[in-house]
Scaffold this motif. Structure first.
Motif, mmCIF file in Angstrom:
data_model
loop_
_atom_site.group_PDB
_atom_site.id
_atom_site.type_symbol
_atom_site.label_atom_id
_atom_site.label_comp_id
_atom_site.label_asym_id
_atom_site.label_seq_id
_atom_site.Cartn_x
_atom_site.Cartn_y
_atom_site.Cartn_z
ATOM 1 N N LEU A 27 0.827 -1.206 0.000
ATOM 2 C CA LEU A 27 0.000 0.000 0.000
ATOM 3 C C LEU A 27 0.860 1.253 0.000
ATOM 4 C CD1 LEU A 27 -2.864 -0.867 2.531
ATOM 5 C CD2 LEU A 27 -3.136 -0.302 0.119
ATOM 6 N N LEU A 43 -8.640 1.079 -1.150
ATOM 7 C CA LEU A 43 -7.381 1.412 -0.489
ATOM 8 C C LEU A 43 -7.609 1.814 0.970
ATOM 9 C CD1 LEU A 43 -5.592 3.493 -3.292
ATOM 10 C CD2 LEU A 43 -4.985 1.194 -2.515
ATOM 11 N N ALA A 44 -8.651 2.603 1.219
ATOM 12 C CA ALA A 44 -8.926 3.060 2.581
ATOM 13 C C ALA A 44 -9.320 1.897 3.490
ATOM 14 C CB ALA A 44 -10.040 4.120 2.556
ATOM 15 N N SER A 98 -6.300 -0.404 4.110
ATOM 16 C CA SER A 98 -5.354 0.206 5.032
ATOM 17 C C SER A 98 -5.876 0.156 6.468
ATOM 18 C CB SER A 98 -5.098 1.660 4.618
ATOM 19 O OG SER A 98 -4.171 2.279 5.462
ATOM 20 N N PRO A 157 -6.215 6.809 2.709
ATOM 21 C CA PRO A 157 -5.935 5.527 3.369
ATOM 22 C C PRO A 157 -5.258 5.683 4.725
ATOM 23 C CG PRO A 157 -5.354 5.396 1.056
ATOM 24 C CD PRO A 157 -5.663 6.826 1.338
#
Length: 421
Positions: A237, A316-317, A320, A262
């Motif tokens: 990431l 992505l958020a 993460s 993220p």
């Protein structure tokens, strides 16, 4: 001080993710070469992690932190002026070598000041600087690269590396002036307070800090393998999210702003999950395994062809947030399992083995991006590694005392003892 130091530690090792948007072209570096540059850092880190821990056991945590910060700050300054990729690779290797031992030194220093029941919480606050570095660092890096590009003849990414390295040298001076070597030497404590042991070891414990003795403990091996799987996802990431976002057509500054999302999700997710797990101390293996599996699956889905920006940013958020939630619970449990004498070498071994994930995952993603022109295969493989690791977490920790039990035996102890939480 250690929170700020860790923030710049993460920022200075991951900011080439933003720099890569223009740096690879300036240095004549391919996607595969970029993966090699990332791997060079982790190779240096892995090779020097144990030697740095042995130095830590000899000279103490404060002096180790001072040495690490001075050398890594100077290396980042030098990296800003490399003429081509041939010089960039050894600079990244040296950065990894000089940053090696930072996390064990922080753990050992914080353990001097906090008793066992408060140590995981203190470490969680300090380690939260990692995702915060993503929140602050990405927009800041994008802004520097945009506004200072070609100022004084330097590319924006060179200014970014330079300006984000200089605070480390100031922090090193702050550690020297403001951080005493131990509570016993703290001038701002009373004589009675200096005499109080923050983290006393029970008299029945005879701990051995030797690596070969610690290697015989199956729990330490389990911690190391688990950390490897987590790091594969977290550093994928960190290093490839800007590339994924840039593929949607965003400008450099827009990528920096979006890359902060993220990091913000990681802070919210990890703090919320830590609070949840504190209220349910039993079965903490699942508290690490469930978010680790979720984060790995979402990361694998980020490689979809031509993703829309809202969908990609959501993946992505969430990925993460899940991976950092697992990370925070993992470190609290591992620190609690290590005795004071075993902590420097034990935590260094787990860090060294785990950071091999930072060596493997960038090479995988970079290789398959170079071979196929797509992130899909590389991200799918990293997601699969994470899912396998999560399965191991669920199977391993409940059997080996990861769940809080009154008769748990800390790693490094030769005799059973009662641990009160």
């Amino acid at each position: 001080m250690l929170f700020l130091a860790y923030l710049f530690d993460v920022l200075d090792r991951t900011n080439i993710g933003m720099a890569s948007l223009t740096m690879t072209h300036d240095l004549g570096m391919s996607a595969q070469g970029y993966g090699i540059a990332i791997a060079a850092f982790f190779l240096g880190y892995i090779l020097f992690e144990i030697p740095s821990a042995l130095y830590l056991a000899r000279v103490g945590a404060r002096d180790t932190l001072l040495r690490i910060m001075l050398l890594w700050g100077l290396t980042c300054v030098a990296t800003a002026f490399v003429p081509d990729a041939r010089f960039f690779y050894p600079c990244r290797f040296l950065l990894g070598a000089f940053q090696a031992g930072f996390v064990p030194a922080c753990i050992c220093y914080i353990a001097l000041w906090y008793p066992p029941d408060r140590l995981p919480g203190a470490l969680a606050i300090q380690q939260a600087a990692g995702p915060i570095a993503g929140i602050v660092g990405a927009p800041l890096s994008g802004l520097i690269m945009d506004r200072l590009d070609r100022v004084a003849g330097l590319a924006g990414w060179r200014w970014m590396l330079l300006l984000e390295a200089l605070p480390v040298l100031l922090l090193a001076y702050g550690v020297l002036r403001l951080c005493p070597t131990s509570p016993a030497t703290a001038a701002w404590l009373t004589p009675d307070e200096r005499a109080l042991p923050a983290n006393p070891a029970p008299a029945a414990i005879t701990a051995s800090p030797r690596l070969r003795d610690l290697m015989r403990d199956s729990r330490l091996q389990g911690f190391a393998v688990s950390y490897f799987c987590l790091i594969c996802g977290i550093y994928t990431l960190a290093f490839w999210a800007p590339k994924l976002l840039a593929a949607t057509g965003l400008s450099t500054q827009q990528v920096g702003l979006c890359a902060a999302v993220p990091g913000l999700a990681a802070i919210c997710g990890s703090l919320a999950w830590a609070r949840y797990t504190e209220r349910r101390p039993a079965g903490q293996g699942w508290h690490v395994a469930v978010p680790a599996a979720l984060g790995a699956a979402l990361l694998g889905a980020c490689g979809a062809e031509a993703p829309r920006l809202p969908w990609l940013l959501t993946l992505l958020a969430l990925s993460s947030a899940a991976l950092y939630a697992a990370y925070i619970v993992f470190w609290g449990a591992m620190t609690r399992a290590l005795t004071e004498d075993a902590r420097p070498v034990g935590s260094a071994y787990v860090t060294m083995f785990g950071l091999m994930g930072g060596l493997v995952s960038p090479l995988l993603v970079g290789h398959f991006l170079h071979a196929t022109g797509s992130h899909a295969v590389g991200l799918s493989l990293v997601g699969t590694i994470g899912l396998l690791g999560a399965m191991g977490l669920a199977a391993f920790f409940p059997r080996t005392g990861f769940a809080i039990r009154s008769t748990a035996k800390p790693i490094g102890c030769e005799e059973e003892t009662i641990i009160r939480f």
